[in-house]
Design an enzyme around this catalytic site. Structure first.
Site, PDB file in Angstrom:
ATOM      1  N   GLU A 124      48.834  45.118  31.673  1.00 25.64           N
ATOM      2  CA  GLU A 124      47.965  45.633  32.197  1.00 25.64           C
ATOM      3  C   GLU A 124      47.987  47.113  31.491  1.00 25.64           C
ATOM      4  OE1 GLU A 124      46.836  44.827  36.633  1.00 25.64           O
ATOM      5  OE2 GLU A 124      48.123  46.347  36.720  1.00 25.64           O
ATOM      6  N   HIS A 183      54.605  47.959  38.958  1.00 24.23           N
ATOM      7  CA  HIS A 183      53.170  48.281  38.659  1.00 24.23           C
ATOM      8  C   HIS A 183      53.118  49.312  37.826  1.00 24.23           C
ATOM      9  CE1 HIS A 183      48.809  49.330  39.026  1.00 24.23           C
ATOM     10  NE2 HIS A 183      48.946  47.914  39.452  1.00 24.23           N
TER      11      HIS A 183
HETATM   12  O1  G3P Z   1      46.939  45.528  39.847  1.00 23.38           O
HETATM   13  C1  G3P Z   1      45.826  45.550  39.430  1.00 23.38           C
HETATM   14  C2  G3P Z   1      45.420  46.736  38.611  1.00 23.38           C
HETATM   15  O2  G3P Z   1      46.302  47.727  38.520  1.00 23.38           O
HETATM   16  C3  G3P Z   1      43.955  46.654  38.036  1.00 23.38           C
HETATM   17  O3  G3P Z   1      43.315  47.623  38.643  1.00 23.38           O
HETATM   18  O4  G3P Z   1      40.869  48.302  39.766  1.00 23.38           O
HETATM   19  O5  G3P Z   1      41.180  48.003  37.284  1.00 23.38           O
HETATM   20  O6  G3P Z   1      41.465  45.923  38.993  1.00 23.38           O
HETATM   21  P1  G3P Z   1      41.905  47.380  38.592  1.00 23.38           P
END
Ligand code: G3P
Length: 220
Positions: free
Chosen positions: A139, A91
């Site tokens: 992400e 992550h």
């Molecule tokens: O692991 C999920 C993440 O990093 C996204 O976070 O709070 O933007 O949904 P968020």
């Protein structure tokens, strides 16, 4: 089949008994929508959640170590014994080297657990796909926790990641995450080729997580 993975991070709203309350909301919405919703609570809450709710449970990290002298490290077999059926790896908030990612993946394979390798750009998505995890979750770090959905702010990173992963390994499913919270965000992610989403704050910190989950799945 669409897959949703809810990462609790270390939010107070998902800590201790609240981890079970949120998992129950996920179970209810999963049952009513037919969409698979898995949760990734903190390590110390894994057993509590798995003892209370029958949905897929992931750890937030695993180390590529086995039985032995590894103080402070996270052992896949122990996660499995606690009721986890998979784990996040790499992550953005828990970055690893490529060699360590591979070792962690091996420990999950050995324990017949599912794997989600997180990536931050198209190149790392391709590298992760080469290691054959079940899922790669793209992400963009700058959008995490902002409430600005990646599917709107940077749709190209999703389509390019899907294409890059497909070229390397057709079996790997690409998820996307960062800023996802609404039904329209999930719908857009699926239309861009993602197999689901990885999300956190939009649900965990919502006034009513169950209502937020119902909205999330409402357009699928
Ligand atoms: O692991 C999920 C993440 O990093 C996204 O976070 O709070 O933007 O949904 P968020």
């Amino acid at each position: 089949m669409v897959f949703i993975l809810l990462n609790y991070k270390t939010f107070d709203e998902g800590t201790g008994q609240k981890s079970v309350d949120i998992a129950r909301a996920c179970r209810d919405v999963s049952e009513s929508s037919g969409i698979e919703i898995a949760v990734a609570p903190q390590f110390a809450d894994l057993f509590r959640v798995s003892s209370s709710v029958d949905i897929p449970i992931f750890a937030q990290h695993v180390d590529g170590i086995g039985s032995g002298s590894n103080t402070g490290q996270v052992y896949a077999r122990c996660l499995r014994e606690a009721g986890a059926t998979g784990s996040l790896i790499n992550h953005s908030e828990k970055r690893m080297t490529l060699a360590d990612i591979e070792r962690s993946l091996l420990s999950l394979y050995e324990n017949r657990m599912r794997s989600v390798v997180c990536t931050n750009n198209v190149a790392t998505t391709a590298a992760a796909a080469a290691l054959s995890p079940d899922y790669v979750a793209i992400e963009p770090p700058e959008l995490i926790g902002t409430g600005v959905p990646v599917s709107k702010a940077n749709p190209g990173i999703i389509t390019d990641s899907v294409e890059a992963a497909r070229k390397i390994n057709k079996k790997v499913i690409v998820l996307c995450g960062a800023g996802i919270s609404k039904g329209e965000d999930l719908k857009a992610a699926i239309e861009l080729g993602a197999g689901g989403v990885l999300l956190a704050s939009g649900i965990i910190k919502a006034k009513d997580p169950k209502v937020a989950l119902e909205d999330l799945v409402s357009l699928i």
